[in-house]
Design a protein around this motif. Structure first.
Motif, PDB file in Angstrom:
ATOM      1  N   THR A   1       6.575  -3.399  13.883  1.00  0.00           N
ATOM      2  CA  THR A   1       5.640  -2.366  13.421  1.00  0.00           C
ATOM      3  C   THR A   1       5.920  -1.868  12.004  1.00  0.00           C
ATOM      4  O   THR A   1       5.073  -1.179  11.434  1.00  0.00           O
ATOM      5  N   HIS A   2       7.072  -2.218  11.438  1.00  0.00           N
ATOM      6  CA  HIS A   2       7.317  -1.814  10.047  1.00  0.00           C
ATOM      7  C   HIS A   2       6.273  -2.404   9.107  1.00  0.00           C
ATOM      8  O   HIS A   2       5.991  -1.844   8.043  1.00  0.00           O
ATOM      9  N   ALA A   3       5.671  -3.524   9.515  1.00  0.00           N
ATOM     10  CA  ALA A   3       4.660  -4.187   8.672  1.00  0.00           C
ATOM     11  C   ALA A   3       3.308  -3.492   8.734  1.00  0.00           C
ATOM     12  O   ALA A   3       2.379  -3.899   8.029  1.00  0.00           O
ATOM     13  N   LEU A   4       3.188  -2.454   9.551  1.00  0.00           N
ATOM     14  CA  LEU A   4       1.944  -1.680   9.636  1.00  0.00           C
ATOM     15  C   LEU A   4       2.003  -0.418   8.781  1.00  0.00           C
ATOM     16  O   LEU A   4       0.967   0.131   8.405  1.00  0.00           O
ATOM     17  N   GLY A   5       3.197   0.051   8.481  1.00  0.00           N
ATOM     18  CA  GLY A   5       3.355   1.315   7.771  1.00  0.00           C
ATOM     19  C   GLY A   5       3.349   1.151   6.261  1.00  0.00           C
ATOM     20  O   GLY A   5       3.679   0.091   5.726  1.00  0.00           O
ATOM     21  N   HIS A   6       2.958   2.233   5.562  1.00  0.00           N
ATOM     22  CA  HIS A   6       3.001   2.261   4.092  1.00  0.00           C
ATOM     23  C   HIS A   6       3.360   3.674   3.648  1.00  0.00           C
ATOM     24  O   HIS A   6       3.067   4.650   4.342  1.00  0.00           O
ATOM     25  N   THR A   7       3.968   3.773   2.487  1.00  0.00           N
ATOM     26  CA  THR A   7       4.453   5.074   2.019  1.00  0.00           C
ATOM     27  C   THR A   7       3.354   5.916   1.377  1.00  0.00           C
ATOM     28  O   THR A   7       3.501   7.121   1.245  1.00  0.00           O
ATOM     29  N   GLY A   8       2.273   5.289   0.959  1.00  0.00           N
ATOM     30  CA  GLY A   8       1.189   6.017   0.312  1.00  0.00           C
ATOM     31  C   GLY A   8       0.016   5.106   0.031  1.00  0.00           C
ATOM     32  O   GLY A   8       0.046   3.899   0.319  1.00  0.00           O
ATOM     33  N   TRP A   9      -1.037   5.692  -0.563  1.00  0.00           N
ATOM     34  CA  TRP A   9      -2.260   4.923  -0.796  1.00  0.00           C
ATOM     35  C   TRP A   9      -2.032   3.754  -1.751  1.00  0.00           C
ATOM     36  O   TRP A   9      -2.561   2.662  -1.540  1.00  0.00           O
ATOM     37  N   HIS A  10      -1.267   3.967  -2.808  1.00  0.00           N
ATOM     38  CA  HIS A  10      -1.035   2.891  -3.779  1.00  0.00           C
ATOM     39  C   HIS A  10      -0.317   1.725  -3.111  1.00  0.00           C
ATOM     40  O   HIS A  10      -0.681   0.556  -3.329  1.00  0.00           O
ATOM     41  N   HIS A  11       0.700   2.026  -2.319  1.00  0.00           N
ATOM     42  CA  HIS A  11       1.438   0.994  -1.590  1.00  0.00           C
ATOM     43  C   HIS A  11       0.496   0.229  -0.651  1.00  0.00           C
ATOM     44  O   HIS A  11       0.490  -1.008  -0.606  1.00  0.00           O
ATOM     45  N   PHE A  12      -0.324   0.977   0.074  1.00  0.00           N
ATOM     46  CA  PHE A  12      -1.273   0.385   1.023  1.00  0.00           C
ATOM     47  C   PHE A  12      -2.311  -0.481   0.313  1.00  0.00           C
ATOM     48  O   PHE A  12      -2.543  -1.633   0.691  1.00  0.00           O
ATOM     49  N   SER A  13      -2.936   0.067  -0.703  1.00  0.00           N
ATOM     50  CA  SER A  13      -4.036  -0.639  -1.372  1.00  0.00           C
ATOM     51  C   SER A  13      -3.550  -1.880  -2.114  1.00  0.00           C
ATOM     52  O   SER A  13      -4.234  -2.906  -2.129  1.00  0.00           O
ATOM     53  N   SER A  14      -2.365  -1.823  -2.705  1.00  0.00           N
ATOM     54  CA  SER A  14      -1.867  -2.989  -3.437  1.00  0.00           C
ATOM     55  C   SER A  14      -1.598  -4.153  -2.490  1.00  0.00           C
ATOM     56  O   SER A  14      -1.816  -5.318  -2.847  1.00  0.00           O
ATOM     57  N   ASN A  15      -1.145  -3.858  -1.276  1.00  0.00           N
ATOM     58  CA  ASN A  15      -0.925  -4.917  -0.296  1.00  0.00           C
ATOM     59  C   ASN A  15      -2.235  -5.460   0.256  1.00  0.00           C
ATOM     60  O   ASN A  15      -2.425  -6.678   0.358  1.00  0.00           O
ATOM     61  N   PHE A  16      -3.148  -4.575   0.610  1.00  0.00           N
ATOM     62  CA  PHE A  16      -4.353  -5.036   1.299  1.00  0.00           C
ATOM     63  C   PHE A  16      -5.430  -5.570   0.372  1.00  0.00           C
ATOM     64  O   PHE A  16      -6.313  -6.310   0.818  1.00  0.00           O
ATOM     65  N   LEU A  17      -5.373  -5.256  -0.908  1.00  0.00           N
ATOM     66  CA  LEU A  17      -6.288  -5.912  -1.842  1.00  0.00           C
ATOM     67  C   LEU A  17      -6.038  -7.422  -1.836  1.00  0.00           C
ATOM     68  O   LEU A  17      -6.965  -8.229  -1.833  1.00  0.00           O
ATOM     69  N   THR A  18      -4.761  -7.794  -1.821  1.00  0.00           N
ATOM     70  CA  THR A  18      -4.413  -9.212  -1.769  1.00  0.00           C
ATOM     71  C   THR A  18      -4.692  -9.795  -0.389  1.00  0.00           C
ATOM     72  O   THR A  18      -5.257 -10.885  -0.261  1.00  0.00           O
ATOM     73  N   MET A  19      -4.315  -9.059   0.657  1.00  0.00           N
ATOM     74  CA  MET A  19      -4.493  -9.573   2.010  1.00  0.00           C
ATOM     75  C   MET A  19      -5.962  -9.777   2.363  1.00  0.00           C
ATOM     76  O   MET A  19      -6.341 -10.765   2.985  1.00  0.00           O
ATOM     77  N   LEU A  20      -6.817  -8.842   1.961  1.00  0.00           N
ATOM     78  CA  LEU A  20      -8.247  -8.974   2.246  1.00  0.00           C
ATOM     79  C   LEU A  20      -8.885 -10.093   1.436  1.00  0.00           C
ATOM     80  O   LEU A  20      -9.914 -10.647   1.831  1.00  0.00           O
ATOM     81  N   LEU A  21      -8.262 -10.428   0.313  1.00  0.00           N
ATOM     82  CA  LEU A  21      -8.791 -11.497  -0.528  1.00  0.00           C
ATOM     83  C   LEU A  21      -8.488 -12.876   0.042  1.00  0.00           C
ATOM     84  O   LEU A  21      -9.379 -13.733   0.143  1.00  0.00           O
ATOM     85  N   ILE A  22      -7.243 -13.116   0.443  1.00  0.00           N
ATOM     86  CA  ILE A  22      -6.866 -14.461   0.889  1.00  0.00           C
ATOM     87  C   ILE A  22      -6.720 -14.581   2.409  1.00  0.00           C
ATOM     88  O   ILE A  22      -6.771 -15.685   2.946  1.00  0.00           O
ATOM     89  N   GLY A  23      -6.551 -13.443   3.092  1.00  0.00           N
ATOM     90  CA  GLY A  23      -6.342 -13.479   4.534  1.00  0.00           C
ATOM     91  C   GLY A  23      -7.461 -14.130   5.332  1.00  0.00           C
ATOM     92  O   GLY A  23      -7.193 -14.964   6.212  1.00  0.00           O
ATOM     93  N   PRO A  24      -8.732 -13.790   5.068  1.00  0.00           N
ATOM     94  CA  PRO A  24      -9.824 -14.406   5.833  1.00  0.00           C
ATOM     95  C   PRO A  24      -9.863 -15.931   5.713  1.00  0.00           C
ATOM     96  O   PRO A  24     -10.161 -16.626   6.694  1.00  0.00           O
ATOM     97  N   MET A  25      -9.547 -16.447   4.544  1.00  0.00           N
ATOM     98  CA  MET A  25      -9.512 -17.900   4.357  1.00  0.00           C
ATOM     99  C   MET A  25      -8.427 -18.528   5.233  1.00  0.00           C
ATOM    100  O   MET A  25      -8.647 -19.566   5.879  1.00  0.00           O
ATOM    101  N   ILE A  26      -7.250 -17.882   5.270  1.00  0.00           N
ATOM    102  CA  ILE A  26      -6.144 -18.382   6.087  1.00  0.00           C
ATOM    103  C   ILE A  26      -6.500 -18.296   7.569  1.00  0.00           C
ATOM    104  O   ILE A  26      -6.237 -19.223   8.343  1.00  0.00           O
ATOM    105  N   GLU A  27      -7.121 -17.189   7.959  1.00  0.00           N
ATOM    106  CA  GLU A  27      -7.498 -17.013   9.365  1.00  0.00           C
ATOM    107  C   GLU A  27      -8.518 -18.059   9.799  1.00  0.00           C
ATOM    108  O   GLU A  27      -8.460 -18.580  10.911  1.00  0.00           O
ATOM    109  N   GLU A  28      -9.456 -18.360   8.918  1.00  0.00           N
ATOM    110  CA  GLU A  28     -10.468 -19.376   9.243  1.00  0.00           C
ATOM    111  C   GLU A  28      -9.838 -20.755   9.389  1.00  0.00           C
ATOM    112  O   GLU A  28     -10.218 -21.537  10.259  1.00  0.00           O
ATOM    113  N   LYS A  29      -8.864 -21.058   8.551  1.00  0.00           N
ATOM    114  CA  LYS A  29      -8.253 -22.389   8.574  1.00  0.00           C
ATOM    115  C   LYS A  29      -7.337 -22.580   9.779  1.00  0.00           C
ATOM    116  O   LYS A  29      -7.389 -23.618  10.454  1.00  0.00           O
TER     117      LYS A  29
END
Length: 199
Positions: free
Chosen positions: A58-86
């Protein structure tokens, strides 16, 4: 016209990851860090405490603040769907869980840090994405370039600029997991236990 009928939940796992992590961030904000400390961080604690083992994931679900959260999920939302589809949602879920476990275990055994965030999983997805269009036995140039940029970036961030707030080892472990999964799926279509469960 119903605008909601045109909205597609196009990547079940990645979007679910996003929303669960967003809820965790909101809870952490309203509890002044308590939920991160109790549930959404991984650190060395008593092996008799059941939460110790839950926090490996569950440590991979937590973030210390909005900047920490957004910087991770901007990348994840960009490439994650492609990986999930493959690779499929179930395979990707297993990869995310394994990566979180590896990072959580390593941190607990070898350091005194408290870690939180999805960045290790993000680095896993980044390196895994370079395997998207390659054939068996070939090393993609994109992977080589990603590793070069990664090493240079981490060297600059940690050694030259002295940034000690980022868990660089987690990034490295995530990248290694991504490479391992990439080569594994060159030869196999799924994890053995998933194939057994489907049968």
């Amino acid at each position: 016209m119903d605008i909601f009928s045109n909205i597609q939940y196009n990547s079940v796992l990645i979007l679910s990851y996003f929303f669960i992590s967003l809820i965790a961030l909101i809870l952490n904000t309203f509890t002044s860090g308590t939920t991160n400390r109790v549930l959404f961080s991984s650190y060395r604690s008593s092996p008799l405490n059941p939460l110790t083992y839950i926090r490996f994931f569950t440590h991979a679900l937590g973030h210390t603040g909005w900047h920490h959260f957004s910087s991770n999920f901007l990348t994840m939302l960009l490439i994650g769907p492609m990986i999930e589809e493959k690779y499929g949602s179930i395979n990707l879920l297993v990869m995310l869980l394994i990566t979180s476990l590896v990072i959580g275990l390593f941190n607990t055994i070898f350091s005194n840090y408290s870690i939180t965030g999805a960045s290790g999983n993000v680095y896993m997805l980044i390196t895994l994405s370079s395997f998207s269009n390659i054939s068996e036995g070939k090393i993609p140039i994109t992977l080589i370039l990603i590793l070069i940029f990664y090493i240079l970036s981490e060297f600059k961030d940690r050694l030259i600029e002295g940034n000690k707030t980022t868990y660089h080892t987690g990034h490295l472990l995530g990248a290694v997991c991504g490479i391992a999964f990439g080569f594994y799926f060159l030869y196999f279509k799924t994890f053995p236990f998933i194939q057994y469960m489907i049968k």
